[in-house]
Design a protein around this motif. Sequence first.
Motif, PDB file in Angstrom:
ATOM      1  N   GLN A 439       0.831  -1.201   0.000  1.00 31.25           N
ATOM      2  CA  GLN A 439       0.000   0.000   0.000  1.00 31.25           C
ATOM      3  C   GLN A 439       0.874   1.264   0.000  1.00 31.25           C
ATOM      4  OE1 GLN A 439      -3.433  -0.160  -0.184  1.00 31.25           O
ATOM      5  NE2 GLN A 439      -3.064  -2.379  -0.397  1.00 31.25           N
ATOM      6  N   LYS A 441       1.788   4.843   1.030  1.00 35.01           N
ATOM      7  CA  LYS A 441       1.543   5.712   2.174  1.00 35.01           C
ATOM      8  C   LYS A 441       2.455   6.938   2.090  1.00 35.01           C
ATOM      9  CE  LYS A 441       0.389   1.815   5.214  1.00 35.01           C
ATOM     10  NZ  LYS A 441      -1.015   2.209   5.489  1.00 35.01           N
ATOM     11  N   THR A 443       4.228  10.346   4.707  1.00 34.60           N
ATOM     12  CA  THR A 443       4.407  10.947   6.021  1.00 34.60           C
ATOM     13  C   THR A 443       5.206  12.235   5.873  1.00 34.60           C
ATOM     14  OG1 THR A 443       5.212  10.570   8.279  1.00 34.60           O
ATOM     15  CG2 THR A 443       6.548   9.695   6.497  1.00 34.60           C
TER      16      THR A 443
END
Length: 455
Positions: A439, A441, A443
């Motif tokens: 997946q 992602k 940050t």
Amino acid sequence: MSLFDDDFYSTKVSKRAARESRKRDLGFPYRSGTRKWSNVRIAFVSSITSAVAATLLFGVFFGGGPGIGNGGGSVATAGTISTVDPLERPIQASAKVRPAVVSVINQQMFAPGIGNGQALPKDSEVKGTLREAGVGSGVIISKKDGKAIIITNYHVIDQAAAVKVVLMNGETREARVVGKDQITDLAVLEIDAKGIDVVAEIGDSSALRPAEYIIAIGNPLGLGESVTTGSVSKTKQIVPVSLNQDGVYDWEQEVIQIDASINQGNSGGPLIDLNGRVVGINSMKIADLGVEGIGFAIPINLAMPIVDSLIKLGHVPRPYLGVYTMDLEQYWQQQDFEDAFGKALEGEDGKSAEKDAETGEKAVPESGGAPLKLPDDIYSGVIVLEAVGPAKDAGLLFNDVIVKLDNQAIGSTMELRKYLYTQKKIGDDIEISYYRDGQLKSTHFKLGQKEDEEE
């Protein structure tokens, strides 16, 4: 009597023709009238004219004309003409710098016993003997507060337990490492300045041109002074380098490509122009079968900001992400190798030994991690083996695969490092896009500063 009927071909001259000829000879050829010029006067005027013309031509071709021999930006002082023999210029230039060139001796601890053996690690508890492990070169660039400052290469003093410097007169002095930087392969040393009268003049590497004559000075093989000459092949060359000499390219260095010999021991010595100014720091060469005349020097314009930082801080402050990494491409290669031979590539302790993305230091990945899960179209990126500092605080974990920094695609550790060091600053915000368990992602966090002891 003439052999021909036409008097034009006759060797006999009539008295009348002789008188007319003398009359014409005595007359000024460019002025009508009766004024007469003697042969002596005409010869004198011709001599003066020839001398003036020769002087003007000499001035133009040997430094008297504007824009020639002065980079096109200056004019020679009135009344002065440069008469320096071109063959003397390299001699004068090297003589100007040579007193500032030194030998640099890397001393390391060796295990006691017969033969050289191998150097002990710096943190080894075994008591060894201090011996010479390598010899390079350096150049004195300044004196201040009773100390002389020397530039050399990082790899010349790497892993040294002690460093000594040998002056051109043969005197040996203890040296202190002021600072060093592996990324740029530069280091700064400090010695007692007593008796040192000559420091090298810093030049302008941006003014170099292809085919310009240059001189490399150093101490090859520890045999003493060496002067090699050549020309600039390329003023800006990008060379991939392996910081830990393990065959994996993890940085790119901008250098000057030259054909002057850079022998073992010349590293760290100055590259100078014909004015005796330092335009580069000799760094490396291509050593391969059939390859000759390909050497590289760090441009002095790129080196001096690093040197200034090393003098002031002892290190070069750079933004710190905090990840130990492995290139995804390298991971796939290892998988192919395992599939072909049924054996994993292992480090000395049985685990894959990889490197810190920012320092190149060896890192041991955490065990027990799940195998990589990635979409089929992801072939490049950077695998996180361990997260520390800012990256750990932001939640990055083992086996995360970084693919972008601030929407900039990242395919290797080299690209990650280049983006950080050229596009970001300490304290800047950064966005990281990564895959975890297949997946995508992201940050955000602030970049930290790498401390000197973490290098």
